[in-house]
Design a protein around this motif. Structure first.
Motif, PDB file in Angstrom:
ATOM      1  N   SER A   1       0.836  -1.206   0.000  1.00  0.00           N
ATOM      2  CA  SER A   1       0.000   0.000   0.000  1.00  0.00           C
ATOM      3  C   SER A   1       0.868   1.252   0.000  1.00  0.00           C
ATOM      4  O   SER A   1       0.585   2.214  -0.730  1.00  0.00           O
ATOM      5  N   LYS A   2       1.920   1.255   0.795  1.00  0.00           N
ATOM      6  CA  LYS A   2       2.841   2.403   0.827  1.00  0.00           C
ATOM      7  C   LYS A   2       3.511   2.595  -0.529  1.00  0.00           C
ATOM      8  O   LYS A   2       3.686   3.714  -0.993  1.00  0.00           O
ATOM      9  N   MET A   3       3.905   1.502  -1.160  1.00  0.00           N
ATOM     10  CA  MET A   3       4.547   1.593  -2.468  1.00  0.00           C
ATOM     11  C   MET A   3       3.575   2.139  -3.520  1.00  0.00           C
ATOM     12  O   MET A   3       3.970   2.928  -4.375  1.00  0.00           O
ATOM     13  N   ILE A   4       2.331   1.737  -3.448  1.00  0.00           N
ATOM     14  CA  ILE A   4       1.331   2.241  -4.389  1.00  0.00           C
ATOM     15  C   ILE A   4       1.101   3.735  -4.174  1.00  0.00           C
ATOM     16  O   ILE A   4       1.005   4.498  -5.148  1.00  0.00           O
ATOM     17  N   GLU A   5       1.061   4.186  -2.923  1.00  0.00           N
ATOM     18  CA  GLU A   5       0.907   5.616  -2.628  1.00  0.00           C
ATOM     19  C   GLU A   5       2.055   6.409  -3.249  1.00  0.00           C
ATOM     20  O   GLU A   5       1.834   7.450  -3.878  1.00  0.00           O
TER      21      GLU A   5
ATOM     22  N   THR B   1       3.951   5.520  -5.750  1.00  0.00           N
ATOM     23  CA  THR B   1       3.838   5.451  -7.204  1.00  0.00           C
ATOM     24  C   THR B   1       2.817   6.455  -7.715  1.00  0.00           C
ATOM     25  O   THR B   1       3.041   7.127  -8.723  1.00  0.00           O
ATOM     26  N   LYS B   2       1.693   6.587  -7.034  1.00  0.00           N
ATOM     27  CA  LYS B   2       0.663   7.540  -7.450  1.00  0.00           C
ATOM     28  C   LYS B   2       1.187   8.971  -7.346  1.00  0.00           C
ATOM     29  O   LYS B   2       0.899   9.804  -8.211  1.00  0.00           O
ATOM     30  N   LEU B   3       1.945   9.258  -6.299  1.00  0.00           N
ATOM     31  CA  LEU B   3       2.540  10.585  -6.152  1.00  0.00           C
ATOM     32  C   LEU B   3       3.486  10.878  -7.307  1.00  0.00           C
ATOM     33  O   LEU B   3       3.434  11.945  -7.918  1.00  0.00           O
ATOM     34  N   ARG B   4       4.331   9.928  -7.639  1.00  0.00           N
ATOM     35  CA  ARG B   4       5.262  10.101  -8.760  1.00  0.00           C
ATOM     36  C   ARG B   4       4.526  10.246 -10.081  1.00  0.00           C
ATOM     37  O   ARG B   4       4.923  11.028 -10.942  1.00  0.00           O
ATOM     38  N   GLU B   5       3.453   9.484 -10.253  1.00  0.00           N
ATOM     39  CA  GLU B   5       2.676   9.575 -11.484  1.00  0.00           C
ATOM     40  C   GLU B   5       2.056  10.959 -11.638  1.00  0.00           C
ATOM     41  O   GLU B   5       2.045  11.522 -12.741  1.00  0.00           O
TER      42      GLU B   5
ATOM     43  N   GLN C   1       2.787  13.590 -14.653  1.00  0.00           N
ATOM     44  CA  GLN C   1       1.705  14.162 -15.457  1.00  0.00           C
ATOM     45  C   GLN C   1       1.857  15.680 -15.543  1.00  0.00           C
ATOM     46  O   GLN C   1       1.669  16.271 -16.610  1.00  0.00           O
ATOM     47  N   GLN C   2       2.225  16.323 -14.432  1.00  0.00           N
ATOM     48  CA  GLN C   2       2.462  17.773 -14.444  1.00  0.00           C
ATOM     49  C   GLN C   2       3.620  18.117 -15.374  1.00  0.00           C
ATOM     50  O   GLN C   2       3.555  19.091 -16.127  1.00  0.00           O
ATOM     51  N   ARG C   3       4.667  17.322 -15.320  1.00  0.00           N
ATOM     52  CA  ARG C   3       5.813  17.568 -16.190  1.00  0.00           C
ATOM     53  C   ARG C   3       5.441  17.369 -17.659  1.00  0.00           C
ATOM     54  O   ARG C   3       5.901  18.115 -18.520  1.00  0.00           O
TER      55      ARG C   3
END
Length: 170
Positions: free
Chosen positions: A103-107, A109-113, A117-119
């Motif tokens: 769950s922590k890894m998915i969180e 990953t979502k932050l990085r994604e 997307q902003q970049r």
């Protein structure tokens, strides 16, 4: 003859002592292999390398006055943020259950994604302002590693890239 040998021996001894003295008082600017750079030093080095790379790209693109505002907007959107969050101690992650770790890894990953997307949005807006020649230069510059793609330093294993994609496997 004996006096010459003694003089030479004394001379070498004095030179050796002077060299040892000079080595002791020499300033230690760079960390040696046994000393690790502090996180602040690593962050400063990364920021310096990023700034040099972006300046090189700016020079290669030969932007017009009309493109400078798009460049500034692009730069402000893609500049890496300094690490502010402290990493949790190693033992803390190991204490979590497998579902909690995932769950922590998915969180993360979502932050990085979201950041990617902003970049992408900023990159697309800037890229659309470029001429075909500038786009080609930008594309060439943005390829990472010696041979393009995402290889380079991070993609190779070991020191010196002994196991990189160009090496023959035995």
């Amino acid at each position: 003859m004996n006096i010459i040998r003694k003089s030479i021996l004394i001379g070498f001894t004095v030179l050796g002592m002077a060299a040892a003295q000079a080595q002791d008082v020499a300033p230690q600017n760079k960390p040696q292999h046994s000393q690790k750079a502090t996180p602040e030093q690593r962050q400063a080095k990364m920021e310096e390398m990023y700034a040099k790379r972006q300046a090189r790209l700016h020079d290669q693109l030969k932007l017009t006055a009309q493109q400078e505002s798009a460049w500034a907007a692009y730069q402000s959107a893609v500049k890496p943020a300094p690490r502010t969050a402290e990493r949790p101690p190693r033992g803390e992650f190991a204490k979590l259950s497998s579902p909690e770790r995932l769950s922590k890894m998915i969180e993360k990953t979502k932050l990085r994604e979201g950041q990617m997307q902003q970049r992408l949005t900023a990159l697309t807006a800037f890229y659309n302002q470029l001429t075909p020649e500038q786009k080609a230069a930008f594309d060439q510059h943005s390829m990472r590693g010696k041979h393009g793609g995402w290889g380079g330093h991070r993609g190779q294993r070991g020191h010196g890239g002994q196991h990189g994609p160009d090496m023959k496997r035995g």
